[in-house]
Design a protein around this motif. Structure first.
Motif, PDB file in Angstrom:
ATOM      1  N   UNK A 159       0.826  -1.207   0.000  1.00 16.32           N
ATOM      2  CA  UNK A 159       0.000   0.000   0.000  1.00 16.32           C
ATOM      3  C   UNK A 159       0.859   1.255   0.000  1.00 16.32           C
ATOM      4  N   UNK A 160       1.915   1.252   0.789  1.00 12.91           N
ATOM      5  CA  UNK A 160       2.790   2.421   0.843  1.00 12.91           C
ATOM      6  C   UNK A 160       3.507   2.630  -0.493  1.00 12.91           C
ATOM      7  N   UNK A 161       3.808   1.532  -1.178  1.00  6.45           N
ATOM      8  CA  UNK A 161       4.415   1.652  -2.511  1.00  6.45           C
ATOM      9  C   UNK A 161       3.427   2.292  -3.485  1.00  6.45           C
ATOM     10  N   UNK A 162       2.153   1.892  -3.384  1.00  4.82           N
ATOM     11  CA  UNK A 162       1.124   2.473  -4.246  1.00  4.82           C
ATOM     12  C   UNK A 162       0.930   3.963  -3.944  1.00  4.82           C
ATOM     13  N   UNK A 163       0.986   4.324  -2.656  1.00  6.93           N
ATOM     14  CA  UNK A 163       0.851   5.735  -2.283  1.00  6.93           C
ATOM     15  C   UNK A 163       2.029   6.543  -2.828  1.00  6.93           C
ATOM     16  N   UNK A 164       3.228   5.967  -2.730  1.00  2.63           N
ATOM     17  CA  UNK A 164       4.409   6.649  -3.275  1.00  2.63           C
ATOM     18  C   UNK A 164       4.291   6.814  -4.790  1.00  2.63           C
ATOM     19  N   UNK A 165       3.755   5.777  -5.457  1.00  2.00           N
ATOM     20  CA  UNK A 165       3.528   5.872  -6.897  1.00  2.00           C
ATOM     21  C   UNK A 165       2.522   6.977  -7.200  1.00  2.00           C
ATOM     22  N   UNK A 166       1.487   7.073  -6.368  1.00  2.00           N
ATOM     23  CA  UNK A 166       0.464   8.115  -6.523  1.00  2.00           C
ATOM     24  C   UNK A 166       1.094   9.504  -6.451  1.00  2.00           C
ATOM     25  N   UNK A 167       1.947   9.701  -5.467  1.00  2.00           N
ATOM     26  CA  UNK A 167       2.606  11.000  -5.306  1.00  2.00           C
ATOM     27  C   UNK A 167       3.580  11.262  -6.452  1.00  2.00           C
ATOM     28  N   UNK A 168       4.218  10.207  -6.937  1.00  2.00           N
ATOM     29  CA  UNK A 168       5.152  10.352  -8.059  1.00  2.00           C
ATOM     30  C   UNK A 168       4.403  10.744  -9.333  1.00  2.00           C
ATOM     31  N   UNK A 169       3.224  10.168  -9.524  1.00  2.00           N
ATOM     32  CA  UNK A 169       2.400  10.520 -10.693  1.00  2.00           C
ATOM     33  C   UNK A 169       2.053  12.007 -10.657  1.00  2.00           C
ATOM     34  N   UNK A 170       1.696  12.492  -9.463  1.00  2.00           N
ATOM     35  CA  UNK A 170       1.353  13.920  -9.320  1.00  2.00           C
ATOM     36  C   UNK A 170       2.559  14.799  -9.646  1.00  2.00           C
ATOM     37  N   UNK A 171       3.728  14.411  -9.160  1.00  2.00           N
ATOM     38  CA  UNK A 171       4.942  15.201  -9.396  1.00  2.00           C
ATOM     39  C   UNK A 171       5.289  15.300 -10.877  1.00  2.00           C
ATOM     40  N   UNK A 172       4.840  14.332 -11.668  1.00  2.00           N
ATOM     41  CA  UNK A 172       5.190  14.304 -13.092  1.00  2.00           C
ATOM     42  C   UNK A 172       4.076  14.843 -13.988  1.00  2.00           C
ATOM     43  N   UNK A 173       2.978  15.308 -13.391  1.00  2.00           N
ATOM     44  CA  UNK A 173       1.879  15.847 -14.196  1.00  2.00           C
ATOM     45  C   UNK A 173       2.306  17.138 -14.880  1.00  2.00           C
ATOM     46  N   UNK A 174       1.941  17.260 -16.148  1.00  2.00           N
ATOM     47  CA  UNK A 174       2.286  18.462 -16.915  1.00  2.00           C
ATOM     48  C   UNK A 174       1.258  18.660 -18.016  1.00  2.00           C
ATOM     49  N   UNK A 175       0.722  19.869 -18.084  1.00  2.00           N
ATOM     50  CA  UNK A 175      -0.283  20.165 -19.110  1.00  2.00           C
ATOM     51  C   UNK A 175      -0.342  21.665 -19.368  1.00  2.00           C
ATOM     52  N   UNK A 176       0.023  22.072 -20.582  1.00  2.00           N
ATOM     53  CA  UNK A 176      -0.088  23.483 -21.002  1.00  2.00           C
ATOM     54  C   UNK A 176       0.520  24.436 -19.969  1.00  2.00           C
ATOM     55  N   UNK A 177       1.775  24.192 -19.651  1.00  2.00           N
ATOM     56  CA  UNK A 177       2.526  25.028 -18.698  1.00  2.00           C
ATOM     57  C   UNK A 177       1.983  24.947 -17.272  1.00  2.00           C
ATOM     58  N   UNK A 178       1.195  23.927 -16.996  1.00  2.00           N
ATOM     59  CA  UNK A 178       0.739  23.663 -15.639  1.00  2.00           C
ATOM     60  C   UNK A 178       1.438  22.393 -15.148  1.00  2.00           C
ATOM     61  N   UNK A 179       1.898  22.412 -13.905  1.00  2.00           N
ATOM     62  CA  UNK A 179       2.670  21.286 -13.384  1.00  2.00           C
ATOM     63  C   UNK A 179       2.095  20.812 -12.048  1.00  2.00           C
ATOM     64  N   UNK A 180       2.329  19.530 -11.808  1.00  2.00           N
ATOM     65  CA  UNK A 180       1.925  18.898 -10.546  1.00  2.00           C
ATOM     66  C   UNK A 180       0.438  19.143 -10.274  1.00  2.00           C
ATOM     67  N   UNK A 181       0.102  19.616  -9.081  1.00  2.00           N
ATOM     68  CA  UNK A 181      -1.318  19.763  -8.726  1.00  2.00           C
ATOM     69  C   UNK A 181      -2.006  20.909  -9.457  1.00  2.00           C
ATOM     70  N   UNK A 182      -1.238  21.792 -10.084  1.00  2.00           N
ATOM     71  CA  UNK A 182      -1.860  22.864 -10.862  1.00  2.00           C
ATOM     72  C   UNK A 182      -2.586  22.314 -12.088  1.00  2.00           C
ATOM     73  N   UNK A 183      -2.226  21.094 -12.485  1.00  2.00           N
ATOM     74  CA  UNK A 183      -2.911  20.461 -13.611  1.00  2.00           C
ATOM     75  C   UNK A 183      -4.386  20.232 -13.276  1.00  2.00           C
ATOM     76  N   UNK A 184      -4.671  19.936 -12.015  1.00  2.00           N
ATOM     77  CA  UNK A 184      -6.064  19.743 -11.602  1.00  2.00           C
ATOM     78  C   UNK A 184      -6.842  21.049 -11.708  1.00  2.00           C
ATOM     79  N   UNK A 185      -6.185  22.148 -11.400  1.00  2.00           N
ATOM     80  CA  UNK A 185      -6.844  23.451 -11.538  1.00  2.00           C
ATOM     81  C   UNK A 185      -7.192  23.707 -13.001  1.00  2.00           C
ATOM     82  N   UNK A 186      -6.257  23.332 -13.890  1.00  2.00           N
ATOM     83  CA  UNK A 186      -6.507  23.517 -15.318  1.00  2.00           C
ATOM     84  C   UNK A 186      -7.663  22.627 -15.778  1.00  2.00           C
ATOM     85  N   UNK A 187      -7.725  21.410 -15.234  1.00  2.00           N
ATOM     86  CA  UNK A 187      -8.811  20.475 -15.578  1.00  2.00           C
ATOM     87  C   UNK A 187     -10.163  21.038 -15.145  1.00  2.00           C
ATOM     88  N   UNK A 188     -10.228  21.545 -13.924  1.00  2.00           N
ATOM     89  CA  UNK A 188     -11.479  22.105 -13.412  1.00  2.00           C
ATOM     90  C   UNK A 188     -11.873  23.367 -14.173  1.00  2.00           C
TER      91      UNK A 188
END
Length: 328
Positions: free
Chosen positions: A101-130
């Motif tokens: 479970x902790x490995x999955x949580x770490x993977x979850x956080x790693x996925x967030x760190x690598x998010x990138x969309x139209x000059x938005x990074x990490x959790x800012x990608x969710x703001x762009x989605x909304x």
């Protein structure tokens, strides 16, 4: 008798031990009793003693009882060992589960760190989605601005006929931007948005929301799809762990829930509210109904602030969707 239908060994052992001790005490006391009954008369005492020839058989029975007691004790010890082994295996299984479970949580956080969309990074990608969902519908965009008005301002706004009066209306509202003012002026010109904002029909708002989400899905969910799938998998792993008690599952789910930010909660909400069969790269990234069920079961959106929703009625729509999801 125990809950499993087997007789308890412990009480049987105690009873056997008490009987054995009593017999030993009687045998020890036997010579002294004979001596006291027939003092200095060995003939009579011998004759009296012959009538107790069953004592030899009693010794044999006592020996047999000892064998039975030994077998019962070994059986009890074996049951203890088996139970101990089972408990040890369960603890090992839980430990391996926690590590996974902790490995999955770490993977979850790693996925967030690598998010990138139209000059938005990490959790800012969710703001762009909304923001994409919001701006995909002129109605939703108007709803968000109308929510910023105070109750007094909203009451006055509904009576405004001239868009030029907007500046004076919101001059003291620090949350209204210049773009918001332009949207309010458009609403004055197009009263349909205001009418829909005041509409209490879930069906009306569901249609608006569905259209907006469908428009934004193909633009953003090719980036966020991995995030949503991994998050669902984390809660699925918890939910299907048959060796965990319900309270343990909820505690693990709570641990995962603490990792979710405000924008993540809001994105999860809109991703799981409606059944939308849009495909992105051959996959359906929307969370209904599978994620919707887990959201309800483990209260994943417990800390979602309903004030952040585009319209308050969206929570009612979500609750209705939860009922539908449980039937699937």
């Amino acid at each position: 008798m125990s809950d499993s239908g087997k007789f308890s060994v412990k009480p049987s052992l105690g009873l056997w031990l008490k009987i054995s001790v009593l017999i030993v005490l009687l045998l020890v006391a036997y010579p002294f009793v004979i001596q006291s009954l027939f003092p200095n008369d060995w003939v009579k005492s011998g004759q009296f003693g012959d009538t107790f020839g069953f004592v030899n058989a009693l010794f044999t029975g006592l020996a047999f009882s000892g064998v039975i007691i030994t077998i019962l004790m070994q059986r009890y010890q074996l049951e203890d060992q088996i139970e101990s082994i089972k408990q040890s295996k369960l603890e090992d299984k839980k430990e391996r589960f926690e590590n996974s479970l902790f490995l999955l949580i770490n993977l979850h956080l790693d996925i967030i760190d690598k998010l990138e969309l139209l000059n938005n990074y990490k959790r800012d990608v969710f703001k762009a989605y909304l923001l994409t969902i919001q701006t995909s519908s002129s109605e939703l965009e108007g709803f968000v601005v109308l929510k910023k008005l105070t109750s007094s301002e909203f009451g006055r706004f509904q009576a405004i006929q001239n868009e030029a009066d907007i500046d004076d209306l919101v001059k003291d509202n620090e949350f209204i931007t210049s773009d918001d003012k332009n949207i309010l002026k458009e609403i004055v010109k197009n009263s349909d948005i205001l009418n829909k904002f005041n509409d209490t029909s879930q069906d009306t708002h569901e249609t608006l929301l569905r259209d907006a989400i469908k428009k934004s899905t193909k633009r953003h969910l090719n980036v966020l799809g991995h995030y949503f799938r991994n998050l669902y998998n984390i809660f699925r792993v918890i939910d299907t762990a048959t060796f965990l008690e319900d309270d343990e599952k909820k505690e693990f789910a709570r641990l995962v829930r603490t990792q979710l930010s405000t924008v993540e909660l809001l994105s999860i909400f809109y991703n799981s509210t409606l059944e939308i069969n849009e495909e992105v790269n051959g996959m359906k990234p929307m969370g209904f109904p599978k994620m919707t069920k887990l959201i309800q079961k483990y209260d994943i959106l417990k800390h979602l602030n309903e004030d952040h929703l585009f319209h308050k009625i969206h929570m009612d729509i979500f609750k209705r969707s939860c009922t539908k999801a449980m039937d699937k």
